[in-house]
Design a protein around this motif. Structure first.
Motif, mmCIF file in Angstrom:
data_model
loop_
_atom_site.group_PDB
_atom_site.id
_atom_site.type_symbol
_atom_site.label_atom_id
_atom_site.label_comp_id
_atom_site.label_asym_id
_atom_site.label_seq_id
_atom_site.Cartn_x
_atom_site.Cartn_y
_atom_site.Cartn_z
ATOM 1 N N UNK A 1 0.848 -1.190 0.000
ATOM 2 C CA UNK A 1 0.000 0.000 0.000
ATOM 3 C C UNK A 1 0.889 1.248 0.000
ATOM 4 N N UNK A 2 0.982 1.970 -1.123
ATOM 5 C CA UNK A 2 1.888 3.128 -1.190
ATOM 6 C C UNK A 2 1.523 4.235 -0.196
ATOM 7 N N UNK A 3 0.238 4.392 0.083
ATOM 8 C CA UNK A 3 -0.163 5.444 1.027
ATOM 9 C C UNK A 3 0.314 5.108 2.437
ATOM 10 N N UNK A 4 0.124 3.881 2.842
ATOM 11 C CA UNK A 4 0.565 3.463 4.168
ATOM 12 C C UNK A 4 2.082 3.506 4.270
ATOM 13 N N UNK A 5 2.781 3.023 3.236
ATOM 14 C CA UNK A 5 4.239 3.006 3.260
ATOM 15 C C UNK A 5 4.811 4.410 3.368
ATOM 16 N N UNK A 6 4.243 5.355 2.625
ATOM 17 C CA UNK A 6 4.733 6.732 2.667
ATOM 18 C C UNK A 6 4.397 7.398 3.995
ATOM 19 N N UNK A 7 3.210 7.093 4.550
ATOM 20 C CA UNK A 7 2.830 7.658 5.846
ATOM 21 C C UNK A 7 3.781 7.194 6.940
ATOM 22 N N UNK A 8 4.125 5.915 6.922
ATOM 23 C CA UNK A 8 5.070 5.377 7.909
ATOM 24 C C UNK A 8 6.448 5.992 7.714
ATOM 25 N N UNK A 9 6.903 6.090 6.464
ATOM 26 C CA UNK A 9 8.225 6.656 6.189
ATOM 27 C C UNK A 9 8.299 8.118 6.610
ATOM 28 N N UNK A 10 7.240 8.883 6.340
ATOM 29 C CA UNK A 10 7.234 10.298 6.709
ATOM 30 C C UNK A 10 7.281 10.473 8.227
ATOM 31 N N UNK A 11 6.548 9.638 8.956
ATOM 32 C CA UNK A 11 6.554 9.730 10.416
ATOM 33 C C UNK A 11 7.926 9.351 10.973
ATOM 34 N N UNK A 12 8.568 8.347 10.390
ATOM 35 C CA UNK A 12 9.901 7.960 10.863
ATOM 36 C C UNK A 12 10.929 9.039 10.572
ATOM 37 N N UNK A 13 10.794 9.722 9.433
ATOM 38 C CA UNK A 13 11.699 10.845 9.137
ATOM 39 C C UNK A 13 11.521 11.946 10.174
ATOM 40 N N UNK A 14 10.286 12.221 10.523
ATOM 41 C CA UNK A 14 10.006 13.239 11.540
ATOM 42 C C UNK A 14 10.614 12.845 12.884
ATOM 43 N N UNK A 15 10.474 11.573 13.252
ATOM 44 C CA UNK A 15 11.039 11.114 14.524
ATOM 45 C C UNK A 15 12.562 11.191 14.516
ATOM 46 N N UNK A 16 13.181 10.952 13.373
ATOM 47 C CA UNK A 16 14.644 11.076 13.281
ATOM 48 C C UNK A 16 15.078 12.510 13.498
ATOM 49 N N UNK A 17 14.308 13.449 12.954
ATOM 50 C CA UNK A 17 14.656 14.861 13.079
ATOM 51 C C UNK A 17 14.592 15.351 14.521
ATOM 52 N N UNK A 18 13.722 14.721 15.325
ATOM 53 C CA UNK A 18 13.608 15.137 16.719
ATOM 54 C C UNK A 18 14.919 14.958 17.471
ATOM 55 N N UNK A 19 15.683 13.959 17.078
ATOM 56 C CA UNK A 19 16.909 13.640 17.788
ATOM 57 C C UNK A 19 18.151 13.958 16.963
ATOM 58 N N UNK A 20 17.997 14.825 15.982
ATOM 59 C CA UNK A 20 19.114 15.135 15.095
ATOM 60 C C UNK A 20 20.053 16.179 15.667
ATOM 61 N N UNK A 21 19.690 16.784 16.800
ATOM 62 C CA UNK A 21 20.566 17.766 17.439
ATOM 63 C C UNK A 21 20.450 17.651 18.940
#
Length: 395
Positions: free
Chosen positions: A333-353
């Motif tokens: 499901x491309x919508x689900x896959x992109x939603x999960x990927x976008x949320x994980x990118x956001x979570x990575x940014x929280x701890x990027x500094x």
């Protein structure tokens, strides 16, 4: 003769300020108590009307005699049930909704699916999610400084687990499903109920952080921690049942059926390009709403973020295509896959500094959401008040 001044007259500046404040309040954040027309309230209204009440009770008795068909089958309804459905066509029950965090949610969903028979016989869109989402944009206040007790190179799933532990509500709910879903004596229904309670009652930032924490491709320990958020040893069915049988079990339960339809509504690709029906946040909320039901999905393994149902399409016979379509609505499901990927990118940014000694609000940037646009009634109110404003300003 000069007109006497009116001490009650409001200065134009004050009126302008009033309009600005109305404009700023034009984006209501719906909550459980502000559902436009929840099904429990709609049934109360129906019970006051003898015709509506009799039709609803007759339709309620019809639901047991009308089998729920698969998408490829036609709904067979007795004539007396059709007549009862016609009497509900103009009632508020036809547009009622529920909310996944409301009290008496199951009772609300029971009413929704009872009326669904009447909807299916009219000019209504079938299998629309019964949930009215309460879209909020409140920032998540985090205190990341307490994570200094962890090793600097600790994986992000461990850090989100620590954030949950530091939050009393998240920690209590997590321990409850951890105890219910562990050990050789685990009772799956109890495990699923506690697991569902966690994802319904814990704040979304905490629950999404635990489930959708990003891991390095080679970090299997991190991936295992993420996958075990759903306690796969107990929450998922033993063996691998047929996916269509899993769906049949789900549809027979009003709550599971509602969560599945919610997922199909908000994570549905509209075309071959993968254009999604709604924004990422709604798809993720619908996906996580399935956790703790018979259709509980999970990550396939510890090294990637592919998700799937715990079922197989072997032995589907002439329903093989239908079964594969259901299975692929999760695994491809491309919508689900992109939603999960976008949320994980956001979570990575929280701890990027380095956020040492900081308690700060975090707002995630969302896709454009129609629910947050200024409501039409604001513009109407402005034009209705304009003559009054001009009159008072000249007075």
């Amino acid at each position: 003769m000069a007109r006497p001044s009116n001490p009650r007259a409001l200065p134009p500046a004050f009126l302008l300020l009033l309009l600005v404040s109305l404009r700023l309040r034009a984006d209501p954040l719906p909550t459980e108590g502000r559902l436009m027309n929840n099904c429990i309230q709609a049934r109360r209204k129906c019970q006051v009307d003898p015709i509506c009440s009799a039709a609803y009770h007759h339709l309620n008795s019809c639901t047991s005699s009308v089998s729920t068909p698969s998408p490829a089958q036609e709904l067979l309804v007795p004539e007396e049930c059709r007549e009862a459905a016609q009497h509900l066509r103009n009632s508020s029950l036809m547009s009622c909704t529920c909310h996944r965090r409301m009290k008496n949610q199951v009772a609300c969903l029971d009413i929704y699916w009872t009326v669904h028979l009447a909807r299916s016989l009219g000019d209504f869109e079938l299998d629309v999610s019964p949930y009215e989402d309460a879209v909020t944009r409140k920032p998540w206040k985090m205190n990341l400084s307490k994570l200094n007790m962890l090793k600097p190179d600790s994986d992000l799933c461990l850090k989100f687990a620590m954030l949950c532990t530091l939050n009393d509500k998240c920690d209590r709910l997590r321990k409850a499903y951890g105890e219910a879903c562990s050990g050789s004596r685990c009772q799956r229904p109890t495990c699923l109920r506690q697991l569902r309670a966690f994802f319904e009652k814990a704040s979304e930032p905490h629950s999404q952080g635990l489930l959708l924490c990003p891991c390095a491709p080679a970090d299997q320990g991190c991936g295992q921690r993420r996958r075990n958020t759903i306690a796969p040893s107990c929450a998922l069915p033993s063996g691998a049942p047929n996916c269509l049988e899993l769906r049949r079990v789900c549809i027979s339960d009003p709550l599971c059926r509602s969560r599945l339809v919610d997922f199909q509504t908000h994570c549905h690709p509209l075309d071959i390009l993968g254009t999604c029906a709604t924004e990422h946040s709604r798809c993720l909320r619908a996906y996580m709403g399935l956790i703790g039901t018979a259709m509980t999905p999970n990550f396939v393994n510890n090294v990637n973020t592919s998700v799937a149902l715990s079922c197989t399409c072997r032995g589907s016979g002439n329903l093989q295509d239908e079964c594969e379509q259901l299975e692929e609505s999760f695994s491809h499901n491309p919508c689900l896959m992109e939603a999960i990927a976008a949320k994980m990118r956001f979570h990575s940014q929280l701890f990027s500094q380095d956020w040492e000694d900081s308690t700060f609000p975090v707002m995630e940037r969302q896709n454009k959401n129609p629910a947050l646009r200024p409501q039409p009634w604001v513009s109407s109110l402005f034009f209705c008040m304009l003559p009054l404003i001009l009159f008072l300003s000249l007075w």
